[in-house]
Design a protein around this motif. Sequence first.
Motif, PDB file in Angstrom:
ATOM      1  N   ILE A   1      25.135 -22.033  10.725  1.00  0.00           N
ATOM      2  CA  ILE A   1      25.160 -20.578  10.529  1.00  0.00           C
ATOM      3  C   ILE A   1      26.605 -20.129  10.593  1.00  0.00           C
ATOM      4  O   ILE A   1      27.383 -20.613  11.415  1.00  0.00           O
ATOM      5  CB  ILE A   1      24.318 -19.831  11.588  1.00  0.00           C
ATOM      6  CG1 ILE A   1      22.827 -19.995  11.308  1.00  0.00           C
ATOM      7  CG2 ILE A   1      24.677 -18.342  11.630  1.00  0.00           C
ATOM      8  CD1 ILE A   1      21.924 -19.212  12.237  1.00  0.00           C
ATOM      9  N   HIS A   2      26.951 -19.179   9.763  1.00  0.00           N
ATOM     10  CA  HIS A   2      28.289 -18.595   9.741  1.00  0.00           C
ATOM     11  C   HIS A   2      28.403 -17.502  10.806  1.00  0.00           C
ATOM     12  O   HIS A   2      27.518 -16.669  10.941  1.00  0.00           O
ATOM     13  CB  HIS A   2      28.598 -18.059   8.341  1.00  0.00           C
ATOM     14  CG  HIS A   2      27.500 -17.232   7.740  1.00  0.00           C
ATOM     15  ND1 HIS A   2      26.239 -17.737   7.443  1.00  0.00           N
ATOM     16  CD2 HIS A   2      27.461 -15.927   7.410  1.00  0.00           C
ATOM     17  CE1 HIS A   2      25.485 -16.781   6.941  1.00  0.00           C
ATOM     18  NE2 HIS A   2      26.206 -15.672   6.920  1.00  0.00           N
TER      19      HIS A   2
ATOM     20  N   LEU B   1      28.852 -19.971   3.501  1.00  0.00           N
ATOM     21  CA  LEU B   1      27.825 -21.019   3.487  1.00  0.00           C
ATOM     22  C   LEU B   1      26.731 -20.728   2.471  1.00  0.00           C
ATOM     23  O   LEU B   1      26.275 -21.631   1.765  1.00  0.00           O
ATOM     24  CB  LEU B   1      27.198 -21.176   4.876  1.00  0.00           C
ATOM     25  CG  LEU B   1      28.092 -21.677   6.000  1.00  0.00           C
ATOM     26  CD1 LEU B   1      27.310 -21.716   7.313  1.00  0.00           C
ATOM     27  CD2 LEU B   1      28.682 -23.031   5.681  1.00  0.00           C
ATOM     28  N   LEU B   2      26.287 -19.477   2.414  1.00  0.00           N
ATOM     29  CA  LEU B   2      25.163 -19.127   1.547  1.00  0.00           C
ATOM     30  C   LEU B   2      25.512 -19.218   0.068  1.00  0.00           C
ATOM     31  O   LEU B   2      24.628 -19.327  -0.770  1.00  0.00           O
ATOM     32  CB  LEU B   2      24.663 -17.719   1.888  1.00  0.00           C
ATOM     33  CG  LEU B   2      24.267 -17.494   3.344  1.00  0.00           C
ATOM     34  CD1 LEU B   2      23.852 -16.047   3.562  1.00  0.00           C
ATOM     35  CD2 LEU B   2      23.188 -18.459   3.787  1.00  0.00           C
ATOM     36  N   GLY B   3      26.793 -19.205  -0.255  1.00  0.00           N
ATOM     37  CA  GLY B   3      27.236 -19.281  -1.640  1.00  0.00           C
ATOM     38  C   GLY B   3      27.522 -20.690  -2.122  1.00  0.00           C
ATOM     39  O   GLY B   3      27.866 -20.884  -3.292  1.00  0.00           O
TER      40      GLY B   3
ATOM     41  N   VAL C   1      16.162 -12.711   0.015  1.00  0.00           N
ATOM     42  CA  VAL C   1      17.531 -13.155   0.253  1.00  0.00           C
ATOM     43  C   VAL C   1      17.573 -13.660   1.686  1.00  0.00           C
ATOM     44  O   VAL C   1      17.444 -12.890   2.634  1.00  0.00           O
ATOM     45  CB  VAL C   1      18.543 -12.002   0.057  1.00  0.00           C
ATOM     46  CG1 VAL C   1      19.945 -12.470   0.402  1.00  0.00           C
ATOM     47  CG2 VAL C   1      18.477 -11.473  -1.366  1.00  0.00           C
ATOM     48  N   ARG C   2      17.711 -14.980   1.836  1.00  0.00           N
ATOM     49  CA  ARG C   2      17.713 -15.606   3.159  1.00  0.00           C
ATOM     50  C   ARG C   2      19.154 -15.731   3.648  1.00  0.00           C
ATOM     51  O   ARG C   2      19.979 -16.334   2.980  1.00  0.00           O
ATOM     52  CB  ARG C   2      17.038 -16.975   3.081  1.00  0.00           C
ATOM     53  CG  ARG C   2      15.566 -16.868   2.755  1.00  0.00           C
ATOM     54  CD  ARG C   2      14.950 -18.241   2.448  1.00  0.00           C
ATOM     55  NE  ARG C   2      13.538 -18.108   2.148  1.00  0.00           N
ATOM     56  CZ  ARG C   2      13.048 -17.824   0.946  1.00  0.00           C
ATOM     57  NH1 ARG C   2      13.852 -17.659  -0.074  1.00  0.00           N
ATOM     58  NH2 ARG C   2      11.747 -17.701   0.755  1.00  0.00           N
ATOM     59  N   LYS C   3      19.419 -15.188   4.849  1.00  0.00           N
ATOM     60  CA  LYS C   3      20.782 -15.175   5.368  1.00  0.00           C
ATOM     61  C   LYS C   3      20.935 -15.967   6.666  1.00  0.00           C
ATOM     62  O   LYS C   3      21.988 -15.925   7.280  1.00  0.00           O
ATOM     63  CB  LYS C   3      21.229 -13.726   5.608  1.00  0.00           C
ATOM     64  CG  LYS C   3      21.216 -12.872   4.359  1.00  0.00           C
ATOM     65  CD  LYS C   3      21.835 -11.520   4.603  1.00  0.00           C
ATOM     66  CE  LYS C   3      20.929 -10.617   5.390  1.00  0.00           C
ATOM     67  NZ  LYS C   3      21.458  -9.257   5.562  1.00  0.00           N
ATOM     68  N   ALA C   4      19.892 -16.681   7.109  1.00  0.00           N
ATOM     69  CA  ALA C   4      19.896 -17.341   8.421  1.00  0.00           C
ATOM     70  C   ALA C   4      20.494 -18.741   8.389  1.00  0.00           C
ATOM     71  O   ALA C   4      20.103 -19.618   9.149  1.00  0.00           O
ATOM     72  CB  ALA C   4      18.485 -17.369   9.005  1.00  0.00           C
TER      73      ALA C   4
END
Length: 189
Positions: A72-73, A103-105, A153-156
Amino acid sequence: METKGGGMDVYGDVVAVSRSDAHTFRKGNVETIRLLAGLGVEGDAHLGVTVKHRSRVAVDPTQPNLRQVHLIHAELHQELAAAGFAVAPGELGENVTTRGIDLLGLPTGTLLHLGAEAVVEVTGLRNPCQQINTFRAGLLKEVVGRDEAGNPVRKAGIMGVVRAGGEIRPGDPIRVEVPAPPHRALERV
């Protein structure tokens, strides 16, 4: 970030490392973790070649463990704090809290070089579950949103598998090696 031909640059660093030998939601912060190639985090409940997440074991315990390491960021923690949710490293179950990397990108197959030796291959997005609301009521809505088209949109954070073992500790650099195009966007794993 260099995206053509699988370039590599230093992009961020490790903020915290965490593990738990039990299937707990939170993972305790430690001074160092050791990644074991093909297995995951030594001493963590999710260590193994096959899936260890309890709901996935119930469906098919023979499926490969694409969730050996959870990252996780730290920027998510800042975003959550701005929304009124105080969350510290390890409290959302991550093994590695990063800083300075989107990370998500990242595309699927990106290699994260952590510290001197460890390499984690990014397999996909973490799919947050209802346990997040048990930890903090209303938090699930903050880590799973919707885009303009109504898609989740998952951000975890992201998940990965260990390609090369090694020790990781706070302050270690993270180098990002993006695979050659075409890139495949992260999906939940």
